[in-house]
Enzyme design. Structure first.
Site, mmCIF file in Angstrom:
data_model
loop_
_atom_site.group_PDB
_atom_site.id
_atom_site.type_symbol
_atom_site.label_atom_id
_atom_site.label_comp_id
_atom_site.label_asym_id
_atom_site.label_seq_id
_atom_site.Cartn_x
_atom_site.Cartn_y
_atom_site.Cartn_z
ATOM 1 N N GLN A 18 6.112 -0.335 -3.281
ATOM 2 C CA GLN A 18 5.749 1.061 -4.050
ATOM 3 C C GLN A 18 6.386 2.162 -3.461
ATOM 4 O O GLN A 18 6.434 3.188 -3.909
ATOM 5 C CB GLN A 18 4.269 0.988 -4.520
ATOM 6 C CG GLN A 18 3.709 0.042 -5.208
ATOM 7 C CD GLN A 18 2.310 0.060 -5.652
ATOM 8 O OE1 GLN A 18 1.397 -0.519 -5.065
ATOM 9 N NE2 GLN A 18 1.936 1.040 -6.725
ATOM 10 N N HIS A 110 1.693 -8.131 -1.589
ATOM 11 C CA HIS A 110 1.124 -7.149 -2.384
ATOM 12 C C HIS A 110 2.045 -7.084 -3.554
ATOM 13 O O HIS A 110 2.958 -6.526 -3.717
ATOM 14 C CB HIS A 110 1.034 -5.724 -1.941
ATOM 15 C CG HIS A 110 0.470 -4.755 -2.607
ATOM 16 N ND1 HIS A 110 -0.598 -3.965 -2.050
ATOM 17 C CD2 HIS A 110 0.243 -4.496 -3.779
ATOM 18 C CE1 HIS A 110 -1.305 -3.245 -2.867
ATOM 19 N NE2 HIS A 110 -0.617 -3.447 -4.174
ATOM 20 N N ASN A 153 -3.134 -9.337 -2.002
ATOM 21 C CA ASN A 153 -3.541 -8.063 -2.762
ATOM 22 C C ASN A 153 -3.724 -8.618 -4.202
ATOM 23 O O ASN A 153 -3.025 -9.028 -4.894
ATOM 24 C CB ASN A 153 -2.796 -7.047 -2.758
ATOM 25 C CG ASN A 153 -3.244 -5.714 -3.504
ATOM 26 O OD1 ASN A 153 -4.134 -5.162 -3.148
ATOM 27 N ND2 ASN A 153 -2.478 -5.346 -4.804
ATOM 28 N N GLU A 154 -5.134 -8.424 -4.627
ATOM 29 C CA GLU A 154 -5.494 -8.472 -6.182
ATOM 30 C C GLU A 154 -4.778 -9.737 -6.885
ATOM 31 O O GLU A 154 -3.971 -9.588 -7.638
ATOM 32 C CB GLU A 154 -5.170 -7.344 -6.900
ATOM 33 C CG GLU A 154 -5.939 -5.881 -6.528
ATOM 34 C CD GLU A 154 -5.697 -4.966 -7.616
ATOM 35 O OE1 GLU A 154 -4.810 -5.153 -8.267
ATOM 36 O OE2 GLU A 154 -6.503 -4.012 -7.292
HETATM 37 C C1 BGC Z 1 -2.717 -2.187 -7.021
HETATM 38 C C2 BGC Z 1 -2.027 -0.882 -6.568
HETATM 39 C C3 BGC Z 1 -1.627 -0.050 -7.680
HETATM 40 C C4 BGC Z 1 -3.169 0.556 -8.161
HETATM 41 C C5 BGC Z 1 -3.144 1.626 -9.075
HETATM 42 C C6 BGC Z 1 -4.011 -1.862 -7.958
HETATM 43 O O1 BGC Z 1 -3.968 -2.652 -9.114
HETATM 44 O O2 BGC Z 1 -3.023 -3.036 -5.838
HETATM 45 O O3 BGC Z 1 -0.687 -1.666 -6.274
HETATM 46 O O4 BGC Z 1 -0.666 0.946 -7.728
HETATM 47 O O5 BGC Z 1 -4.161 -0.503 -8.319
HETATM 48 O O6 BGC Z 1 -2.954 0.878 -10.550
#
Ligand code: BGC
Length: 407
Positions: A18, A110, A153-154
């Site tokens: 990002q 990520h 991440n997530e």
């Molecule tokens: C993610 C980020 C994303 C943020 C805002 C999360 O889902 O880890 O990468 O930019 O939320 O939407």
């Protein structure tokens, strides 16, 4: 004044794709070139070259922690071929943090993967875990002295993104809609919400849990890091009659991942908004005048809700807030949102929930997965000159950090 625990981490989070720019060996880069409606990451905000300035701005504001990712696609651009220079690059970032008294929180993956990994079946491939473990093993060579490491991440949002991309490939002519951004039309919003369960394919979710555990074992064997992963928390509530559906949806969408955190050293809670579940499924975010730039409702209370739910399902694994923030053009609203979120977080801490830090999403306005319009940053960036302009919210959060409390 409301005081936070001693040694509390105060900082901001970022993700490599990002902010860095030119992540040309990644699956996302390739996808951006062929997906209708997807904006390009391009140079992003050139943090790959400007990380010193970025970390300095964070430190100068008074923050004491920076969460950033190391990019698998740069470190292993071809299968089994690791770049020593890229590993050294990320080690320099860690060293720069340490020199400035900033505690690094490192994310190993990520959302993005190397393109070769994606072409070879991605996370669905039978040997996906072996490939990730090989990368994690290599990554441990630069993690000396790093206290906090997130494997992924997530994974729950990642499963959603994978599904959205697959749909794009299947539906010729469809427009890209990132799962992190709500659709404009009521019909699309409805469809995205109601279909969310199909995003979280349980086979892939369970696989992510196993991959996380394998990576955790490697990190524990080879480093002194405290290991966890970060989860997208929906702060879901039941509309009247939606109680049973809430349990079902929440299990598939997040609890399977919170459960996967049991035995971890910490877990990252990432909360932005809250959503209802009725008898038929997830209810789209109602359209209100103060909705955020990603179309979600203004719900700073979602952070406290998420923390309470996370501690319950993980059975008390220590928490770091690894993301919380708001996509808005109005920085005063960002401050208001964060202040309210922190009040709620403090209630949870006062009730004995073990929270170790708050890392705001995000340090810099950045590439929001196919969209540039939603601005979550504490710092604005001119995308032609790359000039950084800190917003008042950066100084505000820095002052909170310096006091270790909110007024
Ligand atoms: C993610 C980020 C994303 C943020 C805002 C999360 O889902 O880890 O990468 O930019 O939320 O939407």
């Amino acid at each position: 004044m409301t005081t936070f625990p001693n040694g509390f981490l105060w900082g901001a989070s970022t993700a490599p794709h990002q902010i860095e720019g030119n992540n040309v060996n990644s699956d996302w880069w390739a996808q951006e070139q062929v997906t209708p409606g997807m904006e390009l990451s391009g140079d992003a905000v050139d943090s790959y070259h400007r990380y010193r300035e970025d970390i300095q701005l964070l430190a100068d504001a008074g923050l004491n922690s920076y969460r950033f990712g190391i990019e698998w696609a740069r470190i292993e651009p071809l299968p089994g071929r690791f770049s020593k220079a890229e590993l050294a690059h990320y080690r320099r970032m860690i060293d720069h943090c340490v020199e400035l008294g900033i505690t690094p929180v490192i994310t190993l993956q990520h959302f993005t993967t190397p393109l070769w990994f994606a072409k070879d079946g991605g996370w669905s491939a039978a040997d996906a875990s072996d490939k990730f473990e090989r990368f994690v093993t290599e990554a441990t060579t630069i993690l000396d002295g790093v206290e906090w490491v997130a494997t992924m991440n997530e994974p729950n949002m990642q499963a959603a993104i994978m599904t959205a991309m697959k749909r794009m490939q299947e539906q010729a002519g469809g427009q890209w809609q990132s799962p992190t951004v709500e659709a404009d039309s009521d019909e699309d919003r409805e469809q995205a919400s109601r279909n969310f369960l199909t995003y979280a394919d349980p086979t892939i979710s369970r696989k992510f849990v196993d991959i996380h555990h394998a990576a955790r074992e490697i990190l524990h064997a080879r480093t002194d890091a405290k290991v966890g992963w970060t989860i997208a928390a929906g702060a879901l509530t039941a509309a009247p009659g939606g109680e049973a559906k809430l349990e079902e949806i929440r299990y598939g969408k997040e609890d399977i991942f919170w459960e996967g955190s049991r035995g971890d050293d910490w877990v990252g809670v990432q909360a932005y908004s809250s959503q209802e579940v009725d008898a038929t499924g997830l209810v789209p975010h109602p359209k209100r005048p103060d909705n955020t730039l990603v179309g979600t409702t203004y719900r700073p209370d979602s952070l406290e809700m998420a923390v309470r739910h996370a501690t319950e399902v993980t059975q008390g694994v220590p928490i770091i807030i690894t993301e919380n923030g708001i996509a808005t053009r109005d920085d005063a609203q960002r401050i208001r949102y964060t202040d309210e979120a922190l009040q709620g977080l403090h209630h949870a801490i006062s009730d004995g929930i073990d929270v170790r830090g708050y890392l705001h999403w995000t340090l810099l306005d950045n590439f929001e997965w196919g969209h540039w319009e939603p601005t979550f940053g504490l710092i604005a960036v001119d995308r032609d000159t790359f000039e950084r302009s800190p917003k008042p919210s950066l100084a505000w959060l820095g002052a909170v950090a310096a006091r270790n409390g909110i007024a």
